[in-house]
Each structure stands twice: as structure tokens, then as C-alpha cells.
Design an enzyme around this catalytic site. Structure first.
Site, PDB file in Angstrom:
ATOM      1  N   CYS A  95      -3.867   3.190  -9.043  1.00 43.34           N
ATOM      2  CA  CYS A  95      -3.440   1.830  -9.403  1.00 43.34           C
ATOM      3  C   CYS A  95      -3.942   1.464 -10.795  1.00 43.34           C
ATOM      4  CB  CYS A  95      -3.998   0.855  -8.377  1.00 43.34           C
ATOM      5  SG  CYS A  95      -3.752  -0.858  -8.824  1.00 43.34           S
ATOM      6  N   CYS A 101      -9.185  -5.491 -10.313  1.00 40.95           N
ATOM      7  CA  CYS A 101      -8.750  -6.210  -9.119  1.00 40.95           C
ATOM      8  C   CYS A 101      -9.770  -6.027  -8.010  1.00 40.95           C
ATOM      9  CB  CYS A 101      -7.394  -5.663  -8.694  1.00 40.95           C
ATOM     10  SG  CYS A 101      -6.834  -6.215  -7.088  1.00 40.95           S
ATOM     11  N   CYS A 104      -8.836  -3.599  -3.560  1.00 37.05           N
ATOM     12  CA  CYS A 104      -9.268  -2.304  -3.012  1.00 37.05           C
ATOM     13  C   CYS A 104     -10.657  -1.994  -3.563  1.00 37.05           C
ATOM     14  CB  CYS A 104      -8.337  -1.179  -3.450  1.00 37.05           C
ATOM     15  SG  CYS A 104      -6.673  -1.293  -2.787  1.00 37.05           S
ATOM     16  N   CYS A 205       1.733  -3.692  -6.206  1.00 40.22           N
ATOM     17  CA  CYS A 205       0.492  -3.382  -5.495  1.00 40.22           C
ATOM     18  C   CYS A 205       0.771  -2.202  -4.571  1.00 40.22           C
ATOM     19  CB  CYS A 205       0.027  -4.599  -4.705  1.00 40.22           C
ATOM     20  SG  CYS A 205      -1.361  -4.250  -3.627  1.00 40.22           S
ATOM     21  N   TYR A 358      -8.988 -14.143  22.386  1.00 40.31           N
ATOM     22  CA  TYR A 358      -8.629 -14.127  20.961  1.00 40.31           C
ATOM     23  C   TYR A 358      -7.279 -13.414  20.807  1.00 40.31           C
ATOM     24  CZ  TYR A 358     -13.748 -14.744  20.690  1.00 40.31           C
ATOM     25  OH  TYR A 358     -15.051 -15.157  20.863  1.00 40.31           O
ATOM     26  N   GLU A 379      -6.385 -18.274  23.073  1.00 36.46           N
ATOM     27  CA  GLU A 379      -6.395 -18.254  21.601  1.00 36.46           C
ATOM     28  C   GLU A 379      -6.558 -19.686  21.118  1.00 36.46           C
ATOM     29  OE1 GLU A 379      -5.878 -16.365  18.676  1.00 36.46           O
ATOM     30  OE2 GLU A 379      -5.675 -18.323  17.714  1.00 36.46           O
ATOM     31  N   CYS A 454     -13.125  -6.140  13.988  1.00 35.33           N
ATOM     32  CA  CYS A 454     -12.869  -5.899  12.566  1.00 35.33           C
ATOM     33  C   CYS A 454     -14.177  -5.939  11.780  1.00 35.33           C
ATOM     34  CB  CYS A 454     -11.875  -6.916  12.017  1.00 35.33           C
ATOM     35  SG  CYS A 454     -12.364  -8.610  12.284  1.00 35.33           S
TER      36      CYS A 454
HETATM   37  N1  SAH Z   1      -5.572 -10.050  19.168  1.00 38.03           N
HETATM   38  C1  SAH Z   1      -4.762 -10.648  18.146  1.00 38.03           C
HETATM   39  C2  SAH Z   1      -5.526 -11.584  17.199  1.00 38.03           C
HETATM   40  C3  SAH Z   1      -6.821 -11.061  16.658  1.00 38.03           C
HETATM   41  S1  SAH Z   1      -7.487 -11.971  15.286  1.00 38.03           S
HETATM   42  C4  SAH Z   1      -4.017  -9.589  17.354  1.00 38.03           C
HETATM   43  O1  SAH Z   1      -4.368  -8.427  17.384  1.00 38.03           O
HETATM   44  O2  SAH Z   1      -3.050  -9.942  16.681  1.00 38.03           O
HETATM   45  C5  SAH Z   1      -8.583 -13.087  16.027  1.00 38.03           C
HETATM   46  C6  SAH Z   1      -7.912 -14.311  16.629  1.00 38.03           C
HETATM   47  O3  SAH Z   1      -8.944 -15.117  17.196  1.00 38.03           O
HETATM   48  C7  SAH Z   1      -7.156 -15.183  15.656  1.00 38.03           C
HETATM   49  O4  SAH Z   1      -5.853 -15.379  16.137  1.00 38.03           O
HETATM   50  C8  SAH Z   1      -7.955 -16.510  15.675  1.00 38.03           C
HETATM   51  O5  SAH Z   1      -7.128 -17.645  15.541  1.00 38.03           O
HETATM   52  C9  SAH Z   1      -8.576 -16.477  17.038  1.00 38.03           C
HETATM   53  N2  SAH Z   1      -9.804 -17.257  17.267  1.00 38.03           N
HETATM   54  C10 SAH Z   1     -10.793 -17.548  16.403  1.00 38.03           C
HETATM   55  N3  SAH Z   1     -11.790 -18.199  17.026  1.00 38.03           N
HETATM   56  C11 SAH Z   1     -11.433 -18.309  18.329  1.00 38.03           C
HETATM   57  C12 SAH Z   1     -12.066 -18.863  19.487  1.00 38.03           C
HETATM   58  N4  SAH Z   1     -13.257 -19.433  19.416  1.00 38.03           N
HETATM   59  N5  SAH Z   1     -11.420 -18.789  20.664  1.00 38.03           N
HETATM   60  C13 SAH Z   1     -10.197 -18.206  20.757  1.00 38.03           C
HETATM   61  N6  SAH Z   1      -9.557 -17.672  19.682  1.00 38.03           N
HETATM   62  C14 SAH Z   1     -10.167 -17.718  18.494  1.00 38.03           C
END
Ligand code: SAH
Length: 497
Positions: A95, A101, A104, A205, A358, A379, A454
Site C-alpha cells: 500500500c 495511515c 493497517c 484501500c 450480544y 442484544e 475480539c
Molecule cells: N454476535 C454478533 C454481534 C457481536 S458484536 C455478530 O457476530 O454479528 C457485539 C454486540 O454486543 C454488538 O451488537 C453490541 O451492540 C452488543 N452489546 C454491547 N454491549 C451489550 C450489552 N451490555 N448487552 C447486550 N449486547 C451488548
């Protein structure tokens, strides 16, 4: 060590000016460093005279000359000046704007070596933060900054990182700031230069889907033609703050979100006409209003200017509606690999009650629902839960139900109401699971917990809590969702011992 008494320093290249600190080197001094690892930010960990200096761009195994930039008592920062010995894993970054930047961090590092480093990074976190035992694996060829950790023969199996065959152009989403550059104040869009708020203009990019690059080019062109003022962070003046482009990689559908500093988008009809003319796959133009003095991209108000409120995409044959504010994994090819691992680790037979905490727009939930008795998703973002419900219906999946709210509030309530779970899947944001949720998991005693993470450090912290509560971590698989960056995604499975 008292530097005044440390005697000769063989690593020193030039003589030192007067010191202003307690460390062994002076600012602007040139030193020779042996690089023994990479930090979680991708900086080389350089050692000289037993002292640590972090060097952007240096790789493990290299010896470098570097100029000391900043000294603290325990460590410092230095700028790479010369490679004395070069790592066999060093690449020429493809790149053009890589050095400036901040997007990355590892384009100078061979892809296979990156995958090995990411695995080692997970292991280091599990052992150091989680105090977990990882089974030794001879296949691993890269060391880390911490050589003190000796893995034992028993313990968690950490698999090789699942990488991509073609690790470029993988991102389905670009969200970049808009600003003015130079004397003429020309409108630019791109990433912030490393560690600053200076915008590096970007037209191409290499980790973005071509559609998203095209959106950025067209938005810039149209904004200039329509004489739209870019936002100025300093004064809070100007109109256009950010642009977000999202592409459904399977469907080819494109959404453009314009984030504006105020409710009015000047020359709205011309915008719509020009974007439609310039972007054949365009399905949705959305405006988001953000008038706050903040780094957060989005404000609270979102409205559709043209087309649909959502775009569609498909993952492993399941169709998803995605709205502007919903979370959707950015690397769809690797998402299928990640979710596949999560489903495998859930070991479903068709009868189980599964909780997906989540759950975002219900992506993992619907993968699980194909193999489970019933899936309950929770969520915090209400729009995402609306998408999740819509997605279940869209795919004719009737064994998944969703509720909006904080996982650490909703799931304890479900438990009080008598809910049972055979498997609990969690996929929290970077800060990890709320302690109240971990406590509830321990009380509910599901046979398995599948943890999608993550952030290896919060993963390790939370695994320790679950282990202390009676679970055993069996396996972890890192999945490379973000090639050429330092980000590491992984999925772990725990069983009730
Ligand atoms: N499993 C999903 C989202 C993962 S990202 C996927 O793979 O697409 C994490 C998610 O947690 C986000 O959508 C965020 O809005 C949510 N989040 C953050 N804090 C939270 C909480 N206290 N309770 C429930 N969800 C939450």
C-alpha cells in the site's frame, strides 16, 4: 539498575547528550536494538542493555539502529533508522500510504508469520492474564515478547489461526472521516494518520471491497461538485463529517451513510441523483446527524434519504437485512469460518436450548438455530433486534426469539423466570462480558459455553472467572478476521467439569 553505575554500554552507537530522566538512554541518542517480539499494537519490542524500547516497523529477530524519541523509567520509544539484520518475514508493504495511515499495522510482516504471531498473542494472554495452561505445540514458529512463559504438556489446545487464502479486499464496510487539507482546504476523506487527527486522503484501500473504495471516490467528487463544506474538528463548522459505505458482498448491494453536522444536507436532491448515477449497486442512502464535539462517528438521529432502510447480504445461505446502525462483521468470508467454529463448539444435536448473548442482528443465533431446539438472542441495540427478528422471518426460522436489552440484565431475569440453557454463546464487544453475566452463566450451569472474542485480554480475564466457577476451557481457535492489522478474533469452548 542505576544507569549511572551501569558502566560500558555496548549497544550505544553515538555518545549521549545530557539526560533528563532515569532511563539508561537519552532522547535523540542512537541505539542498537535486538527486536524480540511485537506488542499488541504491532510495535517491535527492542532490547538494549536489558532495557526495552518500542520501535514501530521493527520485526522480531531483527537487529536495528533506532533513534530514542521518548524515555520513561521502565521503557521508551525509538524511531527505526536502519535495519542491521532483516527478518526473513519482512515484506515490502504494497500500500502506498501504509507508513502514514493508521489503518493497517502489519503490512510489513509476512502473512503466515502474522497468523503465527496472532496465535501466540492469544496464548500469551491466556497464560499471563488468565493464568491458564496451554498445551505446547511444536508447530509454532514465532516467539513473543514474553519468553518466560513455559507452556506445559497439558491444558488448552490453541489451534493455528484460521487465515484467508487471499487476505486482501476483505472489508465490507468503510467508515472514514471527511475534512479539509492544505492551504486550499480541499475536501479529503481517509484514515487518520497514526496517532493524530490529520486525515490521509485515500482513494484505494487494499483491504476494502472495491465497491466501498468507489463510494468514497464518488462521495468526494460529488461533495466537491456541490461545494459541500467538510467538517472542521477545531471549529465545529462545516457539514459533512463522515461517510460510511457498506456492501453486501454476496448480493452486491450498497448502502451509503452520510454523517452530517446538522439536520440539513444541502442540495439533497442533487446528492441523491449523483450518487445513484455514480454507484450502480446502490440500494440505500442514509443520513445520520451528529452535532456533538466527539470522536464517535454516529449521532442518534438516522433517516433514509433514498431507497431501502437496509441492505441484504448472505452468510452460508442465510440472508440478513442490515440497517445503518447495526453491527455486522466486516469480513464475511472469515465470519462464516468463525461462526462455523462457534456452531461446531456448541455441539448441538437438535434439542438444545441455546442463549446467544450480544447477538447483534442475530447472525450467530440463526446459524445455531439450524441445529438447536430453540435459540434466545439478546442484544442492547433495539434496531439490531428488529433486524434479528426480521432476519429470522426472512429465512423461515421459527425457533429463534430475540429481546433487546443489556445481556447482564435480561439473562439474569430469564434465569429468575426459570429459563434453562444447555449452551450459552457470548460474543461481547472489546471490553468483554459484564461480571453479572458471567455470574449468571455460572448459576445457570449450561453444559457448554462458547466464547467468541475480539479481544484476547478480556477473553483471558473472563475465562479465568468461568474456570474458577467450575468450567474447563478445552479449545481456542483464533480466526483472522482482520489481515494486516493487529486485531485478533478467537473462539473458545468451555465445558462444565
Ligand atoms: N454476535 C454478533 C454481534 C457481536 S458484536 C455478530 O457476530 O454479528 C457485539 C454486540 O454486543 C454488538 O451488537 C453490541 O451492540 C452488543 N452489546 C454491547 N454491549 C451489550 C450489552 N451490555 N448487552 C447486550 N449486547 C451488548
Amino acid at each position: 539498575m542505576n544507569p549511572a553505575k551501569s558502566g560500558g554500554r555496548p549497544a550505544r552507537v553515538s555518545s549521549a547528550p545530557a539526560k533528563e530522566h532515569d532511563g539508561p538512554f537519552a532522547k535523540n541518542e542512537q541505539v542498537t536494538l535486538d527486536v524480540i517480539g511485537l506488542t499488541h499494537d504491532g510495535e517491535g519490542v527492542g532490547r538494549a542493555d536489558g532495557f526495552t524500547l518500542f520501535v514501530q516497523g521493527a520485526l522480531p529477530g531483527e537487529q536495528v539502529n533506532a533513534r530514542v524519541m521518548k524515555m520513561k523509567k521502565q521503557y521508551g520509544y525509538a524511531r527505526l533508522e536502519k535495519l542491521l539484520t532483516e527478518s526473513p518475514d519482512r515484506l515490502n508493504p504494497p500500500c502506498d500510504i501504509y507508513k502514514e495511515c493508521g489503518g493497517c499495522q502489519l503490512q510489513h510482516f509476512d502473512y503466515e508469520a502474522q497468523l503465527a504471531w496472532k496465535r501466540q498473542h492469544v496464548i500469551d494472554n491466556l497464560t499471563r492474564i488468565g493464568k491458564l495452561t496451554v498445551r505446547e505445540n511444536e508447530g509454532d514458529r514465532l516467539g513473543s515478547a514474553d519468553f518466560g512463559v513455559q507452556a506445559e504438556r497439558q491444558g488448552i489446545v490453541v489451534h493455528p489461526t484460521i487465515g484467508m487464502d487471499d487476505p486482501w479486499r476483505y472489508r465490507n464496510k468503510a467508515a472514514v472521516p471527511i475534512g479539509a487539507a492544505g492551504e486550499g482546504g480541499e475536501l479529503v476523506a481517509g484514515f487518520y494518520a497514526r496517532g493524530t487527527h490529520r486525515i490521509i486522503d485515500m482513494d484505494d484501500c487494499l483491504i476494502q471491497h472495491e465497491h466501498n473504495d468507489e463510494v468514497l471516490r464518488v462521495v468526494k467528487r460529488v461533495a466537491k461538485e456541490l461545494r459541500i463544506q467538510p467538517y472542521d474538528e477545531q471549529t465545529g463548522q462545516g457539514v459533512l463529517r463522515h461517510v460510511m459505505a457498506r456492501t453486501g458482498v454476496v448480493t452486491g448491494e450498497i448502502m451509503v451513510v452520510l454523517v452530517t453536522n446538522g439536520k440539513r444536507l444541502p442540495r439533497q436532491p442533487e446528492w441523491i441523483e449523483a450518487l445513484r448515477a455514480g454507484l450502480p449497486g446502490l440500494k440505500s442512502i442514509v443520513q445520520n446527524v451528529n452535532t456533538r464535539d466527539t470522536n464517535v462517528i454516529f449521532g442518534d438521529e438516522t433517516r433514509t434519504l433514498w431507497g431501502s432502510d437496509v441492505i441484504y447480504d448472505e452468510l452460508d445461505g442465510i440472508r440478513f437485512a442490515i440497517s445503518a446502525r447495526s453491527f455486522y462483521q466486516v469480513n464475511p468470508a472469515q465470519t462464516v469460518a468463525l461462526y462455523g467454529k462457534a456452531v461446531e463448539y456448541a455441539a448441538l444435536t437438535g434439542n438444545e436450548n441455546v442463549i446467544d448473548a450480544y447477538c447483534g442482528i442475530g447472525t450467530i443465533s440463526l446459524f445455531l438455530a439450524r441445529k438447536a431446539g430453540h435459540v434466545y438472542g439478546v442484544e442492547i441495540v433495539p434496531e439490531a433486534i428488529e433486524d434479528a427478528k426480521r432476519n429470522a422471518a426472512l429465512n423461515g426460522i421459527d425457533n429463534a426469539t430475540f429481546e433487546a436489552g443489556p445481556a447482564e440484565v435480561v439473562i439474569p431475569r430469564w434465569r429468575k423466570e426459570g429459563a434453562k440453557a444447555d449452551v450459552i454463546v457470548v460474543d461481547p464487544p472489546r471490553k468483554g462480558c459484564d461480571p453479572a453475566l458471567l455470574e449468571t452463566i455460572l448459576q445457570m450451569e449450561p453444559e457448554r459455553v462458547v466464547y467468541v472474542s475480539c479481544n484476547p485480554s478480556t477473553l483471558a480475564r473472563d475465562l479465568r472467572v468461568l474456570e474458577d466457577g467450575g468450567y474447563r476451557t478445552v479449545e481456542v481457535t483464533p480466526v483472522d478476521m482482520f489481515p494486516w492489522t493487529v486485531h485478533v478474533e478467537s473462539v473458545a469452548v468451555l465445558v462444565l467439569d
